[in-house]
Design a protein around this motif. Sequence first.
Motif, mmCIF file in Angstrom:
data_model
loop_
_atom_site.group_PDB
_atom_site.id
_atom_site.type_symbol
_atom_site.label_atom_id
_atom_site.label_comp_id
_atom_site.label_asym_id
_atom_site.label_seq_id
_atom_site.Cartn_x
_atom_site.Cartn_y
_atom_site.Cartn_z
ATOM 1 N N LEU A 50 29.711 -0.342 68.733
ATOM 2 C CA LEU A 50 30.205 -0.791 68.095
ATOM 3 C C LEU A 50 31.378 0.782 68.160
ATOM 4 O O LEU A 50 30.350 1.719 68.531
ATOM 5 C CB LEU A 50 29.556 -0.356 65.967
ATOM 6 C CG LEU A 50 28.571 -1.881 65.817
ATOM 7 C CD1 LEU A 50 28.277 -1.193 64.244
ATOM 8 C CD2 LEU A 50 29.993 -2.363 65.389
ATOM 9 N N THR A 51 32.594 0.573 67.869
ATOM 10 C CA THR A 51 33.580 2.040 67.677
ATOM 11 C C THR A 51 34.154 2.258 66.385
ATOM 12 O O THR A 51 34.266 0.764 65.247
ATOM 13 C CB THR A 51 34.520 2.118 68.833
ATOM 14 O OG1 THR A 51 34.931 2.969 68.879
ATOM 15 C CG2 THR A 51 35.170 0.988 69.082
ATOM 16 N N GLY A 52 34.630 3.461 66.020
ATOM 17 C CA GLY A 52 35.465 3.162 65.463
ATOM 18 C C GLY A 52 34.859 3.700 63.551
ATOM 19 O O GLY A 52 35.428 3.774 62.436
ATOM 20 N N LEU A 53 33.696 3.888 63.826
ATOM 21 C CA LEU A 53 33.031 4.419 62.458
ATOM 22 C C LEU A 53 33.294 5.721 62.057
ATOM 23 O O LEU A 53 33.761 6.874 62.525
ATOM 24 C CB LEU A 53 30.876 3.916 62.415
ATOM 25 C CG LEU A 53 31.391 2.550 63.792
ATOM 26 C CD1 LEU A 53 29.646 2.892 64.200
ATOM 27 C CD2 LEU A 53 31.365 2.085 62.425
ATOM 28 N N GLY A 54 32.695 5.616 60.757
ATOM 29 C CA GLY A 54 33.196 7.080 60.681
ATOM 30 C C GLY A 54 32.252 7.572 60.296
ATOM 31 O O GLY A 54 31.234 7.432 61.140
ATOM 32 N N ASN A 55 31.551 8.795 59.361
ATOM 33 C CA ASN A 55 30.413 9.476 59.122
ATOM 34 C C ASN A 55 29.472 8.956 58.162
ATOM 35 O O ASN A 55 30.107 8.383 57.367
ATOM 36 C CB ASN A 55 30.277 10.945 58.693
ATOM 37 C CG ASN A 55 30.869 11.507 59.900
ATOM 38 O OD1 ASN A 55 31.412 11.397 60.820
ATOM 39 N ND2 ASN A 55 32.271 12.645 59.603
ATOM 40 N N GLY A 56 28.333 8.303 58.800
ATOM 41 C CA GLY A 56 27.363 8.525 57.696
ATOM 42 C C GLY A 56 26.625 7.286 58.174
ATOM 43 O O GLY A 56 27.229 6.107 59.138
ATOM 44 N N ASP A 57 25.209 7.134 57.655
ATOM 45 C CA ASP A 57 24.510 6.165 57.839
ATOM 46 C C ASP A 57 24.774 4.040 57.884
ATOM 47 O O ASP A 57 26.031 4.041 57.232
ATOM 48 C CB ASP A 57 23.720 5.744 57.297
ATOM 49 C CG ASP A 57 22.261 6.493 57.435
ATOM 50 O OD1 ASP A 57 22.639 7.785 57.432
ATOM 51 O OD2 ASP A 57 21.325 6.872 56.590
ATOM 52 N N VAL A 58 24.290 3.421 58.840
ATOM 53 C CA VAL A 58 25.207 1.768 59.587
ATOM 54 C C VAL A 58 24.056 1.355 59.707
ATOM 55 O O VAL A 58 23.444 0.928 60.087
ATOM 56 C CB VAL A 58 25.581 1.797 61.192
ATOM 57 C CG1 VAL A 58 26.544 0.333 61.118
ATOM 58 C CG2 VAL A 58 27.032 2.844 60.355
ATOM 59 N N THR A 59 24.677 0.417 58.259
ATOM 60 C CA THR A 59 23.384 -1.045 58.286
ATOM 61 C C THR A 59 24.433 -2.363 59.012
ATOM 62 O O THR A 59 24.654 -2.367 58.707
ATOM 63 C CB THR A 59 23.182 -1.387 56.776
ATOM 64 O OG1 THR A 59 22.428 -0.011 56.484
ATOM 65 C CG2 THR A 59 21.986 -2.406 57.136
ATOM 66 N N GLY A 105 32.909 8.103 66.372
ATOM 67 C CA GLY A 105 32.698 6.298 66.228
ATOM 68 C C GLY A 105 32.386 5.813 66.908
ATOM 69 O O GLY A 105 32.546 4.442 66.259
ATOM 70 N N ASN A 106 30.633 6.012 67.824
ATOM 71 C CA ASN A 106 30.465 4.709 68.687
ATOM 72 C C ASN A 106 29.305 4.627 68.572
ATOM 73 O O ASN A 106 28.450 5.978 68.750
ATOM 74 C CB ASN A 106 30.766 5.507 70.153
ATOM 75 C CG ASN A 106 32.527 5.136 70.031
ATOM 76 O OD1 ASN A 106 32.988 4.062 70.329
ATOM 77 N ND2 ASN A 106 32.750 6.084 70.677
ATOM 78 N N VAL A 107 28.170 3.178 68.614
ATOM 79 C CA VAL A 107 26.787 3.823 67.901
ATOM 80 C C VAL A 107 26.723 2.637 68.549
ATOM 81 O O VAL A 107 27.334 0.677 69.096
ATOM 82 C CB VAL A 107 26.611 3.949 66.986
ATOM 83 C CG1 VAL A 107 26.383 2.689 66.051
ATOM 84 C CG2 VAL A 107 24.945 3.682 66.510
ATOM 85 N N ALA A 108 25.204 2.215 69.549
ATOM 86 C CA ALA A 108 24.959 1.044 70.059
ATOM 87 C C ALA A 108 24.147 0.499 68.861
ATOM 88 O O ALA A 108 23.346 1.041 68.221
ATOM 89 C CB ALA A 108 24.377 1.130 71.156
ATOM 90 N N PHE A 109 23.691 -0.558 69.346
ATOM 91 C CA PHE A 109 22.382 -1.467 68.272
ATOM 92 C C PHE A 109 21.559 -2.352 68.771
ATOM 93 O O PHE A 109 22.277 -3.077 69.390
ATOM 94 C CB PHE A 109 23.767 -2.075 66.941
ATOM 95 C CG PHE A 109 24.089 -2.784 67.296
ATOM 96 C CD1 PHE A 109 23.600 -4.322 67.101
ATOM 97 C CD2 PHE A 109 26.169 -3.199 67.173
ATOM 98 C CE1 PHE A 109 24.137 -5.292 66.883
ATOM 99 C CE2 PHE A 109 26.376 -4.389 67.285
ATOM 100 C CZ PHE A 109 25.880 -5.648 67.344
ATOM 101 N N SER A 110 20.525 -2.980 67.865
ATOM 102 C CA SER A 110 20.037 -3.644 68.243
ATOM 103 C C SER A 110 19.152 -4.787 67.690
ATOM 104 O O SER A 110 18.563 -3.154 67.011
ATOM 105 C CB SER A 110 18.506 -3.264 69.564
ATOM 106 O OG SER A 110 18.024 -4.437 69.877
#
Length: 158
Positions: A50-59, A105-110
């Motif tokens: 994902l990209t375009g994220l702000g600061n804070g945990d993501v679910t 603003g980027n993070v990989a997920f599974s």
Amino acid sequence: MTRRIFAALALALAITMVGSAALASNVHFKGKSGPTFRDNGLTLTATGALTGLGNGDVTVTINADGQPIATCTNPSGANQPPGQNPAKATFSGSVVIDASLIKNGNVAFSVTTVAPKTPIPGAPDCPNSRWTETIVDVVFSSPSLTVSQGGAVVLSYP
């Protein structure tokens, strides 16, 4: 007095601007493709970035329809006649990604669905309750993802 009101308004505006900068603004999948789904037999896994994220945990939450495939085994364990398969169900799972893992603003997920309970207590789809009903596979369909940050949904797929 006017200076104090102006200073208070300027401070409130600055706090609002800083606070809104921490929120996700245009969350989307990185690259041109969306997530990848992998059927693991009893579970379904979605991976992506994902990209375009702000600061804070993501679910990240995955949901998919699934048709369980089951076998019935008689008490001696010698016979597995074809039986009725359990009813379709919705399978879900979620993962919380700590804000410290988000970089620029980027993070990989599974994320993976929870496996169905097997054997099924009482063997409702077998000749009687002394048999053992075991789910051996799930045929998944219609997978979807929801991404939330700061208590708000920031991306839905599809």
